[in-house]
Design a protein around this motif. Structure first.
Motif, PDB file in Angstrom:
ATOM      1  N   GLY A 292       0.814  -1.221   0.000  1.00 57.90           N
ATOM      2  CA  GLY A 292       0.000   0.000   0.000  1.00 57.90           C
ATOM      3  C   GLY A 292       0.838   1.257   0.000  1.00 57.90           C
ATOM      4  N   ARG A 293       2.161   1.107   0.240  1.00 54.88           N
ATOM      5  CA  ARG A 293       3.024   2.292   0.362  1.00 54.88           C
ATOM      6  C   ARG A 293       4.007   2.442  -0.793  1.00 54.88           C
ATOM      7  NH1 ARG A 293       5.537   1.665   6.280  1.00 54.88           N
ATOM      8  NH2 ARG A 293       6.628   3.584   5.676  1.00 54.88           N
ATOM      9  N   VAL A 294       4.314   1.319  -1.469  1.00 55.20           N
ATOM     10  CA  VAL A 294       5.382   1.401  -2.475  1.00 55.20           C
ATOM     11  C   VAL A 294       5.149   0.351  -3.558  1.00 55.20           C
ATOM     12  CG1 VAL A 294       6.984  -0.211  -1.302  1.00 55.20           C
ATOM     13  CG2 VAL A 294       7.909   1.687  -2.655  1.00 55.20           C
ATOM     14  N   CYS A 295       5.478   0.693  -4.795  1.00 49.63           N
ATOM     15  CA  CYS A 295       5.408  -0.263  -5.899  1.00 49.63           C
ATOM     16  C   CYS A 295       6.543  -1.276  -5.742  1.00 49.63           C
ATOM     17  CB  CYS A 295       5.547   0.485  -7.218  1.00 49.63           C
ATOM     18  SG  CYS A 295       5.670  -0.567  -8.677  1.00 49.63           S
ATOM     19  N   ILE A 296       6.261  -2.530  -6.001  1.00 43.56           N
ATOM     20  CA  ILE A 296       7.268  -3.582  -5.861  1.00 43.56           C
ATOM     21  C   ILE A 296       7.758  -3.974  -7.254  1.00 43.56           C
ATOM     22  CG2 ILE A 296       7.606  -5.974  -5.119  1.00 43.56           C
ATOM     23  CD1 ILE A 296       5.470  -5.183  -2.897  1.00 43.56           C
ATOM     24  N   VAL A 297       9.084  -4.012  -7.399  1.00 40.73           N
ATOM     25  CA  VAL A 297       9.708  -4.305  -8.691  1.00 40.73           C
ATOM     26  C   VAL A 297      10.639  -5.499  -8.499  1.00 40.73           C
ATOM     27  CG1 VAL A 297      10.966  -3.326 -10.649  1.00 40.73           C
ATOM     28  CG2 VAL A 297       9.722  -1.783  -9.103  1.00 40.73           C
ATOM     29  N   GLY A 298      10.316  -6.636  -9.140  1.00 39.51           N
ATOM     30  CA  GLY A 298      11.160  -7.822  -9.005  1.00 39.51           C
ATOM     31  C   GLY A 298      10.380  -9.058  -9.414  1.00 39.51           C
ATOM     32  N   ASN A 299      10.781 -10.221  -9.080  1.00 36.96           N
ATOM     33  CA  ASN A 299      12.014 -10.681  -8.484  1.00 36.96           C
ATOM     34  C   ASN A 299      12.323 -12.079  -9.023  1.00 36.96           C
ATOM     35  OD1 ASN A 299      10.167 -12.414  -7.068  1.00 36.96           O
ATOM     36  ND2 ASN A 299      11.306 -12.254  -5.171  1.00 36.96           N
ATOM     37  N   ILE A 300      12.341 -12.191 -10.394  1.00 41.04           N
ATOM     38  CA  ILE A 300      12.599 -13.494 -11.019  1.00 41.04           C
ATOM     39  C   ILE A 300      14.041 -13.910 -10.713  1.00 41.04           C
ATOM     40  CG2 ILE A 300      12.591 -14.803 -13.190  1.00 41.04           C
ATOM     41  CD1 ILE A 300       9.788 -13.849 -12.153  1.00 41.04           C
ATOM     42  N   ASP A 301      14.159 -15.086 -10.137  1.00 45.38           N
ATOM     43  CA  ASP A 301      15.390 -15.539  -9.475  1.00 45.38           C
ATOM     44  C   ASP A 301      16.608 -15.589 -10.404  1.00 45.38           C
ATOM     45  OD1 ASP A 301      16.945 -16.839  -7.371  1.00 45.38           O
ATOM     46  OD2 ASP A 301      16.821 -18.587  -8.684  1.00 45.38           O
ATOM     47  N   LEU A 302      17.704 -15.032  -9.884  1.00 45.62           N
ATOM     48  CA  LEU A 302      18.952 -14.935 -10.640  1.00 45.62           C
ATOM     49  C   LEU A 302      20.001 -15.929 -10.134  1.00 45.62           C
ATOM     50  CD1 LEU A 302      19.566 -12.964 -12.953  1.00 45.62           C
ATOM     51  CD2 LEU A 302      20.728 -11.508 -11.299  1.00 45.62           C
ATOM     52  N   ASP A 303      19.687 -16.607  -9.023  1.00 46.89           N
ATOM     53  CA  ASP A 303      20.632 -17.609  -8.510  1.00 46.89           C
ATOM     54  C   ASP A 303      20.477 -18.935  -9.259  1.00 46.89           C
ATOM     55  OD1 ASP A 303      21.681 -15.880  -6.599  1.00 46.89           O
ATOM     56  OD2 ASP A 303      20.130 -16.386  -5.148  1.00 46.89           O
ATOM     57  N   TYR A 304      19.209 -19.305  -9.514  1.00 42.96           N
ATOM     58  CA  TYR A 304      18.971 -20.578 -10.204  1.00 42.96           C
ATOM     59  C   TYR A 304      18.140 -20.412 -11.483  1.00 42.96           C
ATOM     60  CZ  TYR A 304      16.996 -25.041 -11.487  1.00 42.96           C
ATOM     61  OH  TYR A 304      16.602 -26.129 -12.214  1.00 42.96           O
ATOM     62  N   THR A 305      16.951 -19.812 -11.368  1.00 44.37           N
ATOM     63  CA  THR A 305      15.979 -19.892 -12.467  1.00 44.37           C
ATOM     64  C   THR A 305      16.523 -19.368 -13.795  1.00 44.37           C
ATOM     65  OG1 THR A 305      14.259 -19.591 -10.805  1.00 44.37           O
ATOM     66  CG2 THR A 305      13.585 -19.425 -13.107  1.00 44.37           C
ATOM     67  N   LEU A 306      16.979 -18.120 -13.837  1.00 44.52           N
ATOM     68  CA  LEU A 306      17.409 -17.533 -15.121  1.00 44.52           C
ATOM     69  C   LEU A 306      18.738 -18.103 -15.631  1.00 44.52           C
ATOM     70  CD1 LEU A 306      16.197 -13.836 -14.720  1.00 44.52           C
ATOM     71  CD2 LEU A 306      15.287 -15.557 -16.283  1.00 44.52           C
ATOM     72  N   PRO A 307      19.747 -18.328 -14.771  1.00 42.55           N
ATOM     73  CA  PRO A 307      21.004 -18.880 -15.304  1.00 42.55           C
ATOM     74  C   PRO A 307      20.993 -20.389 -15.510  1.00 42.55           C
ATOM     75  CG  PRO A 307      21.337 -18.085 -13.048  1.00 42.55           C
ATOM     76  CD  PRO A 307      19.907 -17.825 -13.395  1.00 42.55           C
ATOM     77  N   LYS A 308      20.236 -21.142 -14.664  1.00 40.62           N
ATOM     78  CA  LYS A 308      20.378 -22.600 -14.689  1.00 40.62           C
ATOM     79  C   LYS A 308      19.072 -23.362 -14.896  1.00 40.62           C
ATOM     80  CE  LYS A 308      24.130 -22.207 -11.315  1.00 40.62           C
ATOM     81  NZ  LYS A 308      24.331 -22.142  -9.878  1.00 40.62           N
ATOM     82  N   GLY A 309      17.942 -22.671 -14.736  1.00 42.05           N
ATOM     83  CA  GLY A 309      16.656 -23.369 -14.780  1.00 42.05           C
ATOM     84  C   GLY A 309      16.242 -23.781 -16.183  1.00 42.05           C
ATOM     85  N   THR A 310      15.130 -24.504 -16.255  1.00 42.46           N
ATOM     86  CA  THR A 310      14.569 -24.878 -17.556  1.00 42.46           C
ATOM     87  C   THR A 310      13.603 -23.783 -18.012  1.00 42.46           C
ATOM     88  OG1 THR A 310      12.661 -25.983 -16.571  1.00 42.46           O
ATOM     89  CG2 THR A 310      14.644 -27.321 -16.912  1.00 42.46           C
ATOM     90  N   VAL A 311      13.269 -23.826 -19.281  1.00 45.33           N
ATOM     91  CA  VAL A 311      12.288 -22.904 -19.845  1.00 45.33           C
ATOM     92  C   VAL A 311      10.958 -23.025 -19.089  1.00 45.33           C
ATOM     93  CG1 VAL A 311      10.862 -22.610 -21.923  1.00 45.33           C
ATOM     94  CG2 VAL A 311      13.360 -22.710 -22.120  1.00 45.33           C
ATOM     95  N   GLU A 312      10.597 -24.248 -18.720  1.00 43.39           N
ATOM     96  CA  GLU A 312       9.336 -24.490 -17.993  1.00 43.39           C
ATOM     97  C   GLU A 312       9.383 -23.851 -16.600  1.00 43.39           C
ATOM     98  OE1 GLU A 312       9.755 -27.155 -21.283  1.00 43.39           O
ATOM     99  OE2 GLU A 312      11.107 -26.926 -19.555  1.00 43.39           O
ATOM    100  N   GLU A 313      10.544 -23.942 -15.957  1.00 44.55           N
ATOM    101  CA  GLU A 313      10.682 -23.349 -14.616  1.00 44.55           C
ATOM    102  C   GLU A 313      10.588 -21.825 -14.684  1.00 44.55           C
ATOM    103  OE1 GLU A 313      13.464 -26.435 -12.074  1.00 44.55           O
ATOM    104  OE2 GLU A 313      14.372 -25.455 -13.814  1.00 44.55           O
ATOM    105  N   VAL A 314      11.164 -21.255 -15.728  1.00 47.66           N
ATOM    106  CA  VAL A 314      11.064 -19.803 -15.912  1.00 47.66           C
ATOM    107  C   VAL A 314       9.593 -19.405 -16.057  1.00 47.66           C
ATOM    108  CG1 VAL A 314      11.607 -17.858 -17.437  1.00 47.66           C
ATOM    109  CG2 VAL A 314      13.364 -19.577 -16.947  1.00 47.66           C
ATOM    110  N   GLU A 315       8.870 -20.117 -16.913  1.00 49.62           N
ATOM    111  CA  GLU A 315       7.455 -19.783 -17.136  1.00 49.62           C
ATOM    112  C   GLU A 315       6.643 -19.900 -15.850  1.00 49.62           C
ATOM    113  OE1 GLU A 315       3.439 -21.017 -19.622  1.00 49.62           O
ATOM    114  OE2 GLU A 315       5.378 -21.633 -20.443  1.00 49.62           O
ATOM    115  N   ALA A 316       6.885 -20.967 -15.084  1.00 49.49           N
ATOM    116  CA  ALA A 316       6.125 -21.180 -13.845  1.00 49.49           C
ATOM    117  C   ALA A 316       6.371 -20.047 -12.848  1.00 49.49           C
ATOM    118  CB  ALA A 316       6.505 -22.526 -13.230  1.00 49.49           C
ATOM    119  N   GLU A 317       7.617 -19.603 -12.755  1.00 45.99           N
ATOM    120  CA  GLU A 317       7.945 -18.538 -11.788  1.00 45.99           C
ATOM    121  C   GLU A 317       7.324 -17.206 -12.210  1.00 45.99           C
ATOM    122  OE1 GLU A 317      11.927 -16.592  -9.823  1.00 45.99           O
ATOM    123  OE2 GLU A 317      11.912 -18.761 -10.108  1.00 45.99           O
ATOM    124  N   VAL A 318       7.404 -16.902 -13.508  1.00 47.39           N
ATOM    125  CA  VAL A 318       6.799 -15.668 -14.016  1.00 47.39           C
ATOM    126  C   VAL A 318       5.286 -15.673 -13.762  1.00 47.39           C
ATOM    127  CG1 VAL A 318       6.202 -14.418 -16.145  1.00 47.39           C
ATOM    128  CG2 VAL A 318       8.566 -15.170 -15.750  1.00 47.39           C
TER     129      VAL A 318
END
Length: 361
Positions: A292-318
């Motif tokens: 209620g106080r601030v817009c939230i900007v984020g947070n698709i994971d950069l430790d696993y999902t984007l560098p190491k995950g599968t295309v399916e895992e990326v879609e599920a997280e998004v």
């Protein structure tokens, strides 16, 4: 009706609900941009946004030759010249680190070997390192680029509140000791960086930027590097110098766990908090408590999902982020920091497809 990308971003920053969840990144590293654009280096920012379906841009682009971050340049004089007369397309207005810099030869990434602001004597380095924040050449060039490349996108300038500059130019070890041994020195360093940034912002306010993105890391995955009491004494008064100068909406960026100092930070009046690192902060908890106080900007994971995950895992997280955090507006999707060169390009494209698929309200 379909909003233009700029309107979409500005609506979300006001914590409203646009026609769809906006996608905006704090940065896309240039080698990754080039891979997304199938090896081209002559594309405009708008072409990159269209390829991915993003709603805006800032940072820097290889158009006009491969960019070099201004903070990487070794000599103080070269730093100043690259600030006044940028050779590459850039919307970055961060001060140089006052530090001894190194370069990782395998990746070309630069890093701080050691900060140089270690005692009162070293304060003279400010004059040596910091460019003149009022030099007109940089702003004249950027005004031309904005006119040329802005289109219907939300364009942001990246800057600092002075805190990251203080941490990095002193070194966390020296900073920690000086908080006790010479607290006035720490405050003087932060004040000088903040006043430099505030003068930059006064110039940026006159340009056609839509918002600002202040990058100042304060924390690691466990906790902030200062507690609330120290934050309020050593940071808030100087950050406020910059915050009070901003005449446009702005997003605050820090990696790590900000929860222990968030009530103090939010008094600066930022419109957005980024990137809500999954390993450090629960984005659903953040939305519930602070949405209620601030817009939230984020947070698709950069430790696993984007560098190491599968295309399916990326879609599920998004899909999950958009459905849970996007509810009611006041959310912009992005990676949990930036789209780095070590993200799999197929996953970046999968993120684009998934956002397109699920983002409409």
């Amino acid at each position: 009706y379909d909003m233009k990308p700029r309107e979409r971003v500005l609506t979300a920053l006001r914590r409203g609900q646009p026609d769809m969840v906006p996608w905006i990144e704090n940065e896309i590293e240039e080698s990754q941009q080039i891979r997304v654009m199938d090896g081209r280096t002559d594309y405009t920012p708008g072409e990159l946004c269209r390829k991915l379906g993003m709603d805006g841009f800032g940072y820097h682009f290889p158009t006009g030759g491969t960019a070099k971050a201004s903070q990487a340049t070794q000599t103080a004089e070269a730093v100043k010249q690259s600030f006044y007369f940028p050779k590459m397309l850039t919307f970055d207005f961060v001060p140089p680190w006052i530090a001894d810099m190194g370069v990782d030869t395998s990746t070309g990434r630069t890093y701080v070997k050691r900060g140089l602001l270690v005692d009162r004597d070293s304060l003279k380095l400010f004059d040596e390192f910091l460019p003149d924040p009022d030099h007109p050449a940089r702003y004249e060039q950027v005004a031309k680029w904005l006119e040329q490349y802005k289109e219907d996108y939300a364009v942001f300038a990246r800057l600092r509140l002075g805190s990251a500059s203080t941490f990095e130019s002193m070194g966390l070890d020296v900073f920690s000791l000086m908080v006790y041994d010479d607290p006035d020195l720490v405050k003087e360093i932060h004040r000088r960086f903040a006043e430099w940034s505030a003068r930059v912002v006064e110039n940026l306010n006159r340009l056609d930027f839509d918002f600002y993105w202040a990058n100042d890391d304060h924390a690691d995955n466990k906790a902030p590097w200062v507690n609330m009491e120290m934050y309020e004494e050593f940071f808030f008064p100087y950050q406020k110098i910059v915050a009070d100068t901003m005449k446009k909406p702005w997003v605050f960026h820090s990696d790590g766990n900000l929860f222990p100092i968030l009530d103090g930070l939010l008094k600066l009046g930022m419109n957005g908090i980024h990137p809500v690192q999954p390993a450090a902060m629960d984005i659903n908890k953040l939305k519930e408590k602070y949405g209620g106080r601030v817009c939230i900007v984020g947070n698709i994971d950069l430790d696993y999902t984007l560098p190491k995950g599968t295309v399916e895992e990326v879609e599920a997280e998004v899909k999950e982020r958009i459905q849970k955090v996007g509810k009611g507006g006041g959310y912009m999707i992005s990676s949990a920091n930036s789209i780095t060169d070590y993200c799999k390009t197929e996953n970046v494209l999968a993120m684009a497809r998934a956002i397109e698929k699920y983002r409409r309200y």
